[in-house]
Design a protein around this motif. Structure first.
Motif, PDB file in Angstrom:
ATOM      1  N   LEU A 103       4.412 -36.392 -64.901  1.00 28.65           N
ATOM      2  CA  LEU A 103       4.277 -34.936 -64.795  1.00 28.65           C
ATOM      3  C   LEU A 103       3.112 -34.570 -63.893  1.00 28.65           C
ATOM      4  O   LEU A 103       3.203 -33.630 -63.099  1.00 28.65           O
ATOM      5  N   ARG A 104       2.003 -35.286 -64.021  1.00 27.44           N
ATOM      6  CA  ARG A 104       0.841 -35.007 -63.164  1.00 27.44           C
ATOM      7  C   ARG A 104       1.209 -35.167 -61.696  1.00 27.44           C
ATOM      8  O   ARG A 104       0.801 -34.364 -60.859  1.00 27.44           O
ATOM      9  N   ALA A 105       1.971 -36.192 -61.382  1.00 25.31           N
ATOM     10  CA  ALA A 105       2.360 -36.433 -59.992  1.00 25.31           C
ATOM     11  C   ALA A 105       3.253 -35.327 -59.441  1.00 25.31           C
ATOM     12  O   ALA A 105       3.211 -35.021 -58.250  1.00 25.31           O
ATOM     13  N   HIS A 106       4.055 -34.707 -60.308  1.00 31.86           N
ATOM     14  CA  HIS A 106       5.037 -33.736 -59.825  1.00 31.86           C
ATOM     15  C   HIS A 106       4.718 -32.277 -60.129  1.00 31.86           C
ATOM     16  O   HIS A 106       5.294 -31.392 -59.504  1.00 31.86           O
ATOM     17  N   LEU A 107       3.837 -32.011 -61.088  1.00 33.40           N
ATOM     18  CA  LEU A 107       3.583 -30.617 -61.475  1.00 33.40           C
ATOM     19  C   LEU A 107       2.144 -30.152 -61.268  1.00 33.40           C
ATOM     20  O   LEU A 107       1.905 -28.946 -61.254  1.00 33.40           O
ATOM     21  N   GLN A 108       1.200 -31.077 -61.150  1.00 32.11           N
ATOM     22  CA  GLN A 108      -0.182 -30.639 -61.000  1.00 32.11           C
ATOM     23  C   GLN A 108      -0.327 -29.853 -59.694  1.00 32.11           C
ATOM     24  O   GLN A 108       0.206 -30.246 -58.677  1.00 32.11           O
ATOM     25  N   ALA A 109      -0.987 -28.731 -59.758  1.00 30.82           N
ATOM     26  CA  ALA A 109      -1.199 -27.801 -58.643  1.00 30.82           C
ATOM     27  C   ALA A 109       0.032 -26.941 -58.347  1.00 30.82           C
ATOM     28  O   ALA A 109       0.050 -26.197 -57.373  1.00 30.82           O
ATOM     29  N   ALA A 110       1.051 -27.025 -59.190  1.00 30.15           N
ATOM     30  CA  ALA A 110       2.235 -26.176 -59.014  1.00 30.15           C
ATOM     31  C   ALA A 110       1.938 -24.780 -59.566  1.00 30.15           C
ATOM     32  O   ALA A 110       1.169 -24.618 -60.501  1.00 30.15           O
ATOM     33  N   ARG A 111       2.558 -23.783 -58.963  1.00 26.72           N
ATOM     34  CA  ARG A 111       2.410 -22.396 -59.411  1.00 26.72           C
ATOM     35  C   ARG A 111       3.585 -22.043 -60.306  1.00 26.72           C
ATOM     36  O   ARG A 111       4.738 -22.332 -59.989  1.00 26.72           O
ATOM     37  N   ILE A 112       3.297 -21.415 -61.432  1.00 28.05           N
ATOM     38  CA  ILE A 112       4.357 -20.993 -62.348  1.00 28.05           C
ATOM     39  C   ILE A 112       4.979 -19.709 -61.816  1.00 28.05           C
ATOM     40  O   ILE A 112       4.274 -18.745 -61.527  1.00 28.05           O
ATOM     41  N   VAL A 113       6.302 -19.724 -61.680  1.00 27.18           N
ATOM     42  CA  VAL A 113       7.043 -18.583 -61.174  1.00 27.18           C
ATOM     43  C   VAL A 113       7.615 -17.764 -62.324  1.00 27.18           C
ATOM     44  O   VAL A 113       7.567 -16.537 -62.315  1.00 27.18           O
ATOM     45  N   GLN A 114       8.137 -18.459 -63.326  1.00 26.46           N
ATOM     46  CA  GLN A 114       8.820 -17.757 -64.417  1.00 26.46           C
ATOM     47  C   GLN A 114       8.921 -18.659 -65.636  1.00 26.46           C
ATOM     48  O   GLN A 114       8.983 -19.879 -65.519  1.00 26.46           O
ATOM     49  N   VAL A 115       8.938 -18.028 -66.805  1.00 26.05           N
ATOM     50  CA  VAL A 115       9.253 -18.712 -68.063  1.00 26.05           C
ATOM     51  C   VAL A 115      10.528 -18.058 -68.571  1.00 26.05           C
ATOM     52  O   VAL A 115      10.552 -16.858 -68.819  1.00 26.05           O
ATOM     53  N   ALA A 116      11.588 -18.842 -68.671  1.00 25.12           N
ATOM     54  CA  ALA A 116      12.895 -18.293 -69.052  1.00 25.12           C
ATOM     55  C   ALA A 116      13.457 -19.069 -70.230  1.00 25.12           C
ATOM     56  O   ALA A 116      13.208 -20.260 -70.372  1.00 25.12           O
ATOM     57  N   VAL A 117      14.219 -18.372 -71.047  1.00 24.16           N
ATOM     58  CA  VAL A 117      14.867 -19.005 -72.193  1.00 24.16           C
ATOM     59  C   VAL A 117      16.370 -18.784 -72.076  1.00 24.16           C
ATOM     60  O   VAL A 117      16.816 -17.730 -71.616  1.00 24.16           O
ATOM     61  N   ALA A 118      17.142 -19.803 -72.462  1.00 18.37           N
ATOM     62  CA  ALA A 118      18.594 -19.657 -72.467  1.00 18.37           C
ATOM     63  C   ALA A 118      18.980 -18.603 -73.493  1.00 18.37           C
ATOM     64  O   ALA A 118      18.372 -18.502 -74.551  1.00 18.37           O
ATOM     65  N   SER A 119      19.987 -17.820 -73.182  1.00 18.67           N
ATOM     66  CA  SER A 119      20.368 -16.724 -74.079  1.00 18.67           C
ATOM     67  C   SER A 119      21.034 -17.199 -75.364  1.00 18.67           C
ATOM     68  O   SER A 119      21.034 -16.497 -76.361  1.00 18.67           O
ATOM     69  N   ASP A 120      21.595 -18.398 -75.353  1.00 21.12           N
ATOM     70  CA  ASP A 120      22.339 -18.864 -76.520  1.00 21.12           C
ATOM     71  C   ASP A 120      21.893 -20.225 -77.041  1.00 21.12           C
ATOM     72  O   ASP A 120      22.591 -20.840 -77.836  1.00 21.12           O
ATOM     73  N   ASP A 121      20.740 -20.718 -76.576  1.00 18.84           N
ATOM     74  CA  ASP A 121      20.281 -22.029 -77.018  1.00 18.84           C
ATOM     75  C   ASP A 121      18.757 -22.070 -77.028  1.00 18.84           C
ATOM     76  O   ASP A 121      18.105 -21.293 -76.339  1.00 18.84           O
ATOM     77  N   ARG A 122      18.194 -22.983 -77.787  1.00 17.64           N
ATOM     78  CA  ARG A 122      16.727 -23.098 -77.880  1.00 17.64           C
ATOM     79  C   ARG A 122      16.203 -23.996 -76.769  1.00 17.64           C
ATOM     80  O   ARG A 122      15.711 -25.091 -77.004  1.00 17.64           O
ATOM     81  N   VAL A 123      16.333 -23.505 -75.546  1.00 19.03           N
ATOM     82  CA  VAL A 123      15.902 -24.228 -74.351  1.00 19.03           C
ATOM     83  C   VAL A 123      15.054 -23.282 -73.507  1.00 19.03           C
ATOM     84  O   VAL A 123      15.494 -22.192 -73.155  1.00 19.03           O
ATOM     85  N   VAL A 124      13.818 -23.718 -73.190  1.00 21.19           N
ATOM     86  CA  VAL A 124      12.892 -22.924 -72.381  1.00 21.19           C
ATOM     87  C   VAL A 124      12.667 -23.638 -71.057  1.00 21.19           C
ATOM     88  O   VAL A 124      12.431 -24.845 -71.028  1.00 21.19           O
ATOM     89  N   ARG A 125      12.734 -22.877 -69.957  1.00 20.72           N
ATOM     90  CA  ARG A 125      12.470 -23.413 -68.615  1.00 20.72           C
ATOM     91  C   ARG A 125      11.202 -22.786 -68.067  1.00 20.72           C
ATOM     92  O   ARG A 125      11.086 -21.562 -68.031  1.00 20.72           O
ATOM     93  N   ILE A 126      10.301 -23.633 -67.613  1.00 18.30           N
ATOM     94  CA  ILE A 126       9.120 -23.165 -66.888  1.00 18.30           C
ATOM     95  C   ILE A 126       9.384 -23.513 -65.434  1.00 18.30           C
ATOM     96  O   ILE A 126       9.385 -24.688 -65.055  1.00 18.30           O
ATOM     97  N   ILE A 127       9.636 -22.496 -64.633  1.00 16.49           N
ATOM     98  CA  ILE A 127      10.015 -22.680 -63.233  1.00 16.49           C
ATOM     99  C   ILE A 127       8.743 -22.705 -62.392  1.00 16.49           C
ATOM    100  O   ILE A 127       7.921 -21.793 -62.487  1.00 16.49           O
ATOM    101  N   THR A 128       8.587 -23.763 -61.579  1.00 17.51           N
ATOM    102  CA  THR A 128       7.375 -23.932 -60.774  1.00 17.51           C
ATOM    103  C   THR A 128       7.718 -24.184 -59.314  1.00 17.51           C
ATOM    104  O   THR A 128       8.813 -24.665 -58.997  1.00 17.51           O
ATOM    105  N   VAL A 129       6.762 -23.876 -58.447  1.00 18.69           N
ATOM    106  CA  VAL A 129       6.856 -24.220 -57.025  1.00 18.69           C
ATOM    107  C   VAL A 129       5.525 -24.830 -56.595  1.00 18.69           C
ATOM    108  O   VAL A 129       4.473 -24.505 -57.144  1.00 18.69           O
TER     109      VAL A 129
END
Length: 146
Positions: free
Chosen positions: A78-104
């Motif tokens: 995760l450090r190799a791929h996400l460190q210094a990434a900017r968070i764009v959005q935190v989204a949750v699926a409408s029908d399931d307990r799944v959260v996405r943290i979208i980064t660039v």
């Protein structure tokens, strides 16, 4: 954490976290990830993601989290791929307990887009890192046999 509570928590996180940068990533316990997020205004927040079968959750914390001397394999990835990434959005699926943290991450011409996905599914709870362009799972915290 039930779906209604998770949706409310994700909505609140989506109001607070976009624009923040992932500055540190820790894995204090086998099924927990902590992201330290810094903001241009100088503030900082710690986001805990837990894929514990009984206590799966996502929330902000102000607690001092002990960090192991060497990062576990998934944390290092995760450090190799996400460190210094900017968070764009935190989204949750409408029908399931799944959260996405979208980064660039990276400059506009070399932009890399990754999603950190928390699945709160009881025994099969997991944390995944997904390449947004190909929609392929790059790695996961807990490998579940077929």
């Amino acid at each position: 954490m039930d779906l209604a509570v998770l949706q409310k928590v994700a909505q609140e996180l989506n109001e607070l976290l976009p624009g923040g940068f992932v500055s540190k990533i820790y894995q204090p316990l086998p099924r927990e990830i902590v992201l330290r997020i810094r903001f241009r205004t100088g503030g900082e927040k710690k986001l805990m993601l837990s894929a514990d079968p009984l206590l799966g959750r996502i929330h902000l914390t102000s607690l001092k989290i002990p960090n192991p001397p060497t990062p576990p394999r998934f944390c290092a990835y995760l450090r190799a791929h996400l460190q210094a990434a900017r968070i764009v959005q935190v989204a949750v699926a409408s029908d399931d307990r799944v959260v996405r943290i979208i980064t660039v991450r990276g400059p506009e011409d070399e932009r890399v887009e990754r999603d950190l996905v928390l699945e709160i599914l009881g025994r099969d709870s997991n944390i995944l890192i997904v390449d947004r362009k190909s929609n392929r799972i790059m790695d996961c915290l807990h490998h579940i046999p077929e």
